[in-house]
Design a protein around this motif. Structure first.
Motif, PDB file in Angstrom:
ATOM      1  N   ASP A 213       0.947  -1.180  -0.053  1.00  0.00           N
ATOM      2  CA  ASP A 213       0.026   0.041  -0.144  1.00  0.00           C
ATOM      3  C   ASP A 213       0.762   1.291   0.008  1.00  0.00           C
ATOM      4  N   TRP A 214       1.229   1.641  -1.143  1.00  0.00           N
ATOM      5  CA  TRP A 214       2.183   2.680  -1.635  1.00  0.00           C
ATOM      6  C   TRP A 214       1.573   4.107  -0.791  1.00  0.00           C
ATOM      7  N   ARG A 215       0.187   4.184  -0.851  1.00  0.00           N
ATOM      8  CA  ARG A 215      -0.580   5.480  -0.430  1.00  0.00           C
ATOM      9  C   ARG A 215      -0.167   5.575   0.924  1.00  0.00           C
ATOM     10  N   SER A 216      -0.467   4.335   1.801  1.00  0.00           N
ATOM     11  CA  SER A 216      -0.140   4.510   3.331  1.00  0.00           C
ATOM     12  C   SER A 216       1.073   4.881   3.847  1.00  0.00           C
TER      13      SER A 216
ATOM     14  N   PHE B 160       3.290   6.864   2.075  1.00  0.00           N
ATOM     15  CA  PHE B 160       3.566   7.941   2.010  1.00  0.00           C
ATOM     16  C   PHE B 160       2.721   8.942   2.317  1.00  0.00           C
ATOM     17  N   LYS B 161       1.544   8.556   3.051  1.00  0.00           N
ATOM     18  CA  LYS B 161       0.702   9.650   3.590  1.00  0.00           C
ATOM     19  C   LYS B 161       1.152  10.657   4.594  1.00  0.00           C
TER      20      LYS B 161
END
Length: 100
Positions: free
Chosen positions: A46-49, A51-52
């Motif tokens: 989960d790249w979004r998590s 780099f949040k």
């Protein structure tokens, strides 16, 4: 060795002490968990998590931010080096066992 992704590149690990190393290791462990575990087989990455936005200010009640300025590049470089040396002394003093 950690090389900064800016110009001019420099070895940024010079100023890393034990507390900074511990913090970097904690963040790497957090990244491993977010990306699916050590073997990479525990779910989708989960790249979004990963780099949040950081919750740095809620996790760290105390921090120090410095802005260093100079009238020209030469003055700035001299002042920067002086401030870095004094900051290293401050940090090593804060890391000592007598600080409560």
């Amino acid at each position: 060795m950690q090389i900064t992704p800016v110009y001019p590149s420099m070895n940024s690990s010079y100023n890393v002490g034990i507390p900074q190393k511990r913090r970097i290791q904690e963040e790497l462990v957090r990244a491993v968990h977010i990306m699916g575990g050590e073997d990479g087989k525990h779910g989708d990455a989960d790249w979004r998590s990963l780099f949040k936005p950081s919750d740095f200010f809620s996790r760290h009640a105390n921090y120090l931010q410095l802005t260093i300025r100079g009238n020209n590049e030469e003055d700035f470089t001299k002042w920067l080096r002086f401030c870095e040396s004094r900051l290293r002394i401050l940090i090593s003093g804060l890391e000592g066992p007598e600080v409560r």
